[in-house]
Design an enzyme around this catalytic site. Structure first.
Site, PDB file in Angstrom:
ATOM      1  N   LYS A  46       7.259 -10.315  -6.483  1.00 56.47           N
ATOM      2  CA  LYS A  46       6.580 -11.610  -6.411  1.00 56.47           C
ATOM      3  C   LYS A  46       7.455 -12.642  -5.708  1.00 56.47           C
ATOM      4  O   LYS A  46       6.991 -13.422  -4.907  1.00 56.47           O
ATOM      5  CB  LYS A  46       6.243 -12.074  -7.826  1.00 56.47           C
ATOM      6  CG  LYS A  46       5.542 -13.418  -7.898  1.00 56.47           C
ATOM      7  CD  LYS A  46       4.139 -13.328  -7.383  1.00 56.47           C
ATOM      8  CE  LYS A  46       3.383 -14.638  -7.459  1.00 56.47           C
ATOM      9  NZ  LYS A  46       2.173 -14.596  -6.623  1.00 56.47           N
TER      10      LYS A  46
ATOM     11  N   ARG B  30       7.961 -10.003 -11.036  1.00 59.61           N
ATOM     12  CA  ARG B  30       8.937 -10.182  -9.968  1.00 59.61           C
ATOM     13  C   ARG B  30       9.289  -8.856  -9.293  1.00 59.61           C
ATOM     14  O   ARG B  30       9.853  -8.846  -8.206  1.00 59.61           O
ATOM     15  CB  ARG B  30      10.209 -10.811 -10.532  1.00 59.61           C
ATOM     16  CG  ARG B  30       9.952 -12.156 -11.177  1.00 59.61           C
ATOM     17  CD  ARG B  30      11.151 -12.615 -11.955  1.00 59.61           C
ATOM     18  NE  ARG B  30      12.258 -12.966 -11.097  1.00 59.61           N
ATOM     19  CZ  ARG B  30      12.411 -14.147 -10.521  1.00 59.61           C
ATOM     20  NH1 ARG B  30      11.544 -15.098 -10.738  1.00 59.61           N
ATOM     21  NH2 ARG B  30      13.445 -14.390  -9.745  1.00 59.61           N
TER      22      ARG B  30
ATOM     23  N   GLU C  69      -5.173 -13.470   6.095  1.00 54.84           N
ATOM     24  CA  GLU C  69      -4.921 -13.482   4.650  1.00 54.84           C
ATOM     25  C   GLU C  69      -5.731 -12.383   3.953  1.00 54.84           C
ATOM     26  O   GLU C  69      -5.214 -11.679   3.069  1.00 54.84           O
ATOM     27  CB  GLU C  69      -5.239 -14.872   4.072  1.00 54.84           C
ATOM     28  CG  GLU C  69      -5.156 -15.006   2.569  1.00 54.84           C
ATOM     29  CD  GLU C  69      -3.805 -14.638   1.983  1.00 54.84           C
ATOM     30  OE1 GLU C  69      -2.835 -14.453   2.735  1.00 54.84           O
ATOM     31  OE2 GLU C  69      -3.727 -14.488   0.751  1.00 54.84           O
TER      32      GLU C  69
ATOM     33  N   ASN D 217      21.505 -11.389 -11.663  1.00 56.64           N
ATOM     34  CA  ASN D 217      20.556 -11.225 -10.550  1.00 56.64           C
ATOM     35  C   ASN D 217      21.280 -11.609  -9.279  1.00 56.64           C
ATOM     36  O   ASN D 217      22.070 -12.551  -9.289  1.00 56.64           O
ATOM     37  CB  ASN D 217      19.399 -12.218 -10.653  1.00 56.64           C
ATOM     38  CG  ASN D 217      18.521 -11.951 -11.825  1.00 56.64           C
ATOM     39  OD1 ASN D 217      18.661 -10.936 -12.478  1.00 56.64           O
ATOM     40  ND2 ASN D 217      17.628 -12.874 -12.090  1.00 56.64           N
ATOM     41  N   GLY D 218      20.945 -10.961  -8.187  1.00 52.65           N
ATOM     42  CA  GLY D 218      21.501 -11.371  -6.904  1.00 52.65           C
ATOM     43  C   GLY D 218      22.482 -10.349  -6.363  1.00 52.65           C
ATOM     44  O   GLY D 218      22.549  -9.205  -6.835  1.00 52.65           O
TER      45      GLY D 218
ATOM     46  N   CYS E 298      14.963  -9.232  -9.404  1.00 51.92           N
ATOM     47  CA  CYS E 298      15.431  -9.097 -10.792  1.00 51.92           C
ATOM     48  C   CYS E 298      14.978 -10.274 -11.673  1.00 51.92           C
ATOM     49  O   CYS E 298      14.755 -11.374 -11.183  1.00 51.92           O
ATOM     50  CB  CYS E 298      16.943  -9.070 -10.852  1.00 51.92           C
ATOM     51  SG  CYS E 298      17.702  -7.854  -9.808  1.00 51.92           S
TER      52      CYS E 298
ATOM     53  N   TRP F  99      16.037  -4.938  -9.982  1.00 52.56           N
ATOM     54  CA  TRP F  99      15.469  -4.413  -8.743  1.00 52.56           C
ATOM     55  C   TRP F  99      16.681  -3.970  -7.935  1.00 52.56           C
ATOM     56  O   TRP F  99      17.496  -4.794  -7.504  1.00 52.56           O
ATOM     57  CB  TRP F  99      14.702  -5.522  -8.033  1.00 52.56           C
ATOM     58  CG  TRP F  99      13.872  -5.065  -6.888  1.00 52.56           C
ATOM     59  CD1 TRP F  99      12.633  -4.479  -6.946  1.00 52.56           C
ATOM     60  CD2 TRP F  99      14.191  -5.175  -5.501  1.00 52.56           C
ATOM     61  NE1 TRP F  99      12.181  -4.211  -5.679  1.00 52.56           N
ATOM     62  CE2 TRP F  99      13.112  -4.627  -4.770  1.00 52.56           C
ATOM     63  CE3 TRP F  99      15.292  -5.668  -4.787  1.00 52.56           C
ATOM     64  CZ2 TRP F  99      13.101  -4.563  -3.383  1.00 52.56           C
ATOM     65  CZ3 TRP F  99      15.273  -5.606  -3.402  1.00 52.56           C
ATOM     66  CH2 TRP F  99      14.187  -5.065  -2.723  1.00 52.56           C
TER      67      TRP F  99
ATOM     68  N   LYS G  68      -4.124  -9.361   1.828  1.00 51.13           N
ATOM     69  CA  LYS G  68      -4.486  -9.127   0.425  1.00 51.13           C
ATOM     70  C   LYS G  68      -4.894  -7.677   0.219  1.00 51.13           C
ATOM     71  O   LYS G  68      -4.447  -7.009  -0.713  1.00 51.13           O
ATOM     72  CB  LYS G  68      -5.644 -10.071   0.078  1.00 51.13           C
ATOM     73  CG  LYS G  68      -5.649 -10.694  -1.248  1.00 51.13           C
ATOM     74  CD  LYS G  68      -4.726 -11.859  -1.471  1.00 51.13           C
ATOM     75  CE  LYS G  68      -3.296 -11.638  -1.110  1.00 51.13           C
ATOM     76  NZ  LYS G  68      -2.503 -12.813  -0.945  1.00 51.13           N
TER      77      LYS G  68
ATOM     78  N   GLU H  88      -1.867  -5.146   0.692  1.00 52.52           N
ATOM     79  CA  GLU H  88      -0.770  -5.137  -0.280  1.00 52.52           C
ATOM     80  C   GLU H  88      -1.182  -4.555  -1.632  1.00 52.52           C
ATOM     81  O   GLU H  88      -0.341  -3.975  -2.318  1.00 52.52           O
ATOM     82  CB  GLU H  88      -0.102  -6.505  -0.429  1.00 52.52           C
ATOM     83  CG  GLU H  88      -0.896  -7.576  -1.114  1.00 52.52           C
ATOM     84  CD  GLU H  88      -0.130  -8.900  -1.211  1.00 52.52           C
ATOM     85  OE1 GLU H  88       1.094  -8.894  -1.351  1.00 52.52           O
ATOM     86  OE2 GLU H  88      -0.783  -9.945  -1.146  1.00 52.52           O
TER      87      GLU H  88
ATOM     88  N   HIS I  20      -9.148  -6.638  23.941  1.00 50.47           N
ATOM     89  CA  HIS I  20      -7.902  -6.520  24.696  1.00 50.47           C
ATOM     90  C   HIS I  20      -6.998  -5.420  24.138  1.00 50.47           C
ATOM     91  O   HIS I  20      -5.815  -5.381  24.441  1.00 50.47           O
ATOM     92  CB  HIS I  20      -7.170  -7.869  24.706  1.00 50.47           C
ATOM     93  CG  HIS I  20      -7.953  -8.951  25.383  1.00 50.47           C
ATOM     94  ND1 HIS I  20      -8.209  -8.939  26.734  1.00 50.47           N
ATOM     95  CD2 HIS I  20      -8.596 -10.038  24.884  1.00 50.47           C
ATOM     96  CE1 HIS I  20      -8.946 -10.001  27.055  1.00 50.47           C
ATOM     97  NE2 HIS I  20      -9.196 -10.678  25.944  1.00 50.47           N
TER      98      HIS I  20
END
Ligand code: M6R
Length: 600
Positions: free
Chosen positions: A595, A27, A477, A100-101, A2, A74, A481, A484, A500
């Site tokens: 984010k 966010r 990484e 928020n939260g 949020c 959110w 990238k 996502e 393997h």
């Protein structure tokens, strides 16, 4: 997650708050709303979906007023819909709130204080507004009632409250959720982060858990929950609105990829004194050299930690472990000697990392945070802090924060090596200057990245990134990238491990990106590439100059062997970007992601 904004001043609150909310879009959210003090009342408008949907809702409504609050939600308690969107109002209509939260004890609070209240929404937030109303009806002033309620809340929150009977001030408080105060001339603000206020001010005050703040046009007063005034220094940031706008770019991600050479140069400036010497030590006063380092992080920051381990071990000769924060939290390894815990986090707000910091501090260990956000929770709560100075990173996919984190840990490694008297360490500033030049060259190779995407990734559902040693860390990484933002299933794998198991997944045309920047294993990884080619894979080889062969798809400039991730990651970032673009994905705001991941 949020986003939250509160404004009191002389500008039109609607526009000021909407601008702030747009800056917090990165966010992640699924509904948005505003509450504006007008001549009539506190007018609340909210809508499911993006801020554009809210803007359409109020397009033809005249909402004049210079005080207000705004929110991007959110969903946690209750589905994302118009009713559950914030702001919420108390049962008498007097108080309007954004939050928020997660309030963990909201059910107990209802039962204890307001059992007969009928809630309009499914949210825990609404309960906070009712509770303030409840205590004010018991005779407390709004400030006293707000304080009383804040003291009773358990969980995480950042809250801004308007009292409809006295709209000359706003009340705000936080606990484990980000909230920052912005100071202007004749205007003041609070918001989830500085980007949401930079169009009004570049001067800020940190807010801490267990405090609240009362804002009016002229004053911003921080108090303890006992009502004692707290004196807090202000700080300014040296960026402006252009840092939080795409400018000539279509997306923040590409802008941020391109900013990397400048970020590296900025890090040099920040940590070098006038004589050209490393002055990072001024942030590390009193830090004795640790016998062991534990790096704790999530996602891309964890991948930077994997590179950090090599730097600390190779340069400073300090044994280093790297841990995923969410795993560490419930499975703490045996801790030896006199260690230092390093938290790496772009946002400084990641709940999993914060959880470990809390845990470790209780055990009395030393902590250092490497973060991009001054004043963030991890920044404030660690014993030592190093800023990455990358400027705001808005795209959900982290790019410049990753390279900045590695560069700062490289400088930290040099500092620790010097403290240990290790001779002949690297001229890191010179190496970083070389890196920034190499990055400049790579970012100008966008056509190459586009062609690779056209050739390898137009309609593939999955692919591999393989490498060994540091290249393996970068492959993790690169795969993160790509997955996502383009939703292509991508696996980063250690080249030697393929045989393997995962080699079973290779079929005709499977794209395999092969990274080669280390002479010691150049032959071995080429053999691994051969193994997949002979099973039908289509390889794209990205090799450092000197290790390249004819037919390789991308040749990277040669840099110091410990710093190769700083350049080898750039083609992978660009490939992910163009793959997402090619597939019509929302590059900066990929589905299901936020984010700043402020819930566990
Ligand atoms: O703010 P942090 O660095 O603590 O965030 C950690 C991860 O959530 C973050 O790196 C995430 O993996 C990014 N989306 C990666 O691009």
């Amino acid at each position: 997650m949020c986003g939250i904004v509160g404004y009191i001043g002389f500008r039109q609150a609607k526009e000021t708050i909407l601008t702030g909310l747009k800056r917090l879009e990165y966010r992640g959210y699924d509904s948005a709303g505003i509450g504006i003090v007008t001549d009539e009342d506190v007018e609340v408008y909210k809508e499911k979906g993006k801020i554009e949907a809210l803007e359409r809702l109020i397009k033809n409504v005249e909402i004049k007023g210079t005080v207000g609050i705004g929110h991007t939600r959110w969903a946690t308690h209750g589905v994302p819909n118009q009713i559950n969107a914030h702001p919420h109002q108390s049962y008498s209509g007097r108080y309007t709130i954004v939050h928020n939260g997660i309030i963990e004890n909201y059910k107990e609070l209802i039962e204890t204080y307001i059992p007969n209240i009928k809630r309009e929404s499914e949210t825990d937030t609404e309960v906070i507004a009712h509770l303030v109303d409840h205590f004010s009806q018991k005779g407390l002033s709004t400030e006293e009632a707000f304080r009383e309620v804040i003291g009773k809340l358990e969980g995480s929150f950042a809250i801004v409250l308007i009292d409809g009977q006295d709209t000359s001030r706003l009340y705000a408080a936080k606990n484990k959720s980000p909230l920052l105060a912005g100071l202007g001339q004749g205007e003041n603000m609070v918001a989830s982060d500085a980007t949401a206020m930079i169009h009004v001010t570049n001067t800020f005050k940190e807010l801490k858990d267990g405090e609240y703040v009362v804002l009016d046009h002229e004053n911003l007063i921080i108090k303890t929950l006992d009502g004692d005034v707290i004196d807090r220094d202000v700080y300014t940031v040296d960026w402006d609105t252009s840092s939080v706008e795409t400018g000539a770019y279509e997306h923040f991600m590409l802008k941020e990829i391109d900013e990397q050479p400048a970020v590296i140069r900025n890090i040099i400036t920040q940590y070098q004194d006038e004589q050209g010497q490393l002055n990072i030590g001024r942030h590390l006063q009193g830090l004795a050299v640790p016998s062991r380092v534990y790096i704790v992080a999530c996602g891309t920051s964890y991948h930077a930690g994997l590179v950090g381990k090599r730097l600390l071990e190779q340069i400073a000769h300090i044994p280093t472990e790297v841990h995923i924060a969410s795993e560490f939290l419930y499975d703490q390894p045996l801790i030896e000697g006199d260690p230092l815990f390093i938290f790496i986090s772009q946002s400084g707000e990641t709940a999993d990392s914060r959880g470990v910091l809390d845990q470790i501090k209780k055990q009395g260990y030393r902590t250092l945070t490497v973060t991009n956000v001054q004043g963030s929770t991890l920044y404030r709560e660690a014993d030592y802090k190093l800023l990455t100075h990358a400027g705001p990173e808005i795209a959900v996919a982290s790019t410049k924060a990753y390279t900045a984190q590695i560069a700062v840990v490289a400088l930290l490694s040099i500092y620790l090596a010097e403290q240990k008297g290790i001779a002949g360490s690297i001229d890191m500033f010179q190496e970083l200057r070389t890196i920034s030049t190499a990055m400049d060259a790579l970012k100008d190779m966008k056509d190459k990245a586009k062609h690779i995407v056209e050739e390898y990734l137009t309609d593939q559902r999955s692919c591999f990134f393989i490498g060994r040693l540091l290249d393996y860390a970068v492959c993790l990484e690169g795969a993160l990238k790509l997955k996502e933002i383009s939703y292509i299933q991508a696996e980063g794998y250690a080249g030697g491990e393929l045989k393997h198991g995962p080699i079973a997944l290779i079929e005709d045309g499977t794209p395999v990106f092969v990274l080669i920047t280390d002479q010691r294993i150049a032959k071995n990884i080429r053999s691994n590439a051969e193994e997949v080619v002979s099973r039908g894979a289509k390889t794209c080889v990205i090799a450092a100059e000197g290790l390249h062969e004819e037919g390789d798809q991308w040749v990277l400039p040669r840099v110091h062997p410990l710093l190769t991730p700083l350049v080898s990651v750039i083609p992978l970032q660009l490939i992910a970007y163009y793959a997402a673009l090619e597939r019509g994905c929302d590059v900066d705001k990929p589905r299901n992601l936020a984010k700043s991941v402020t819930v566990e």
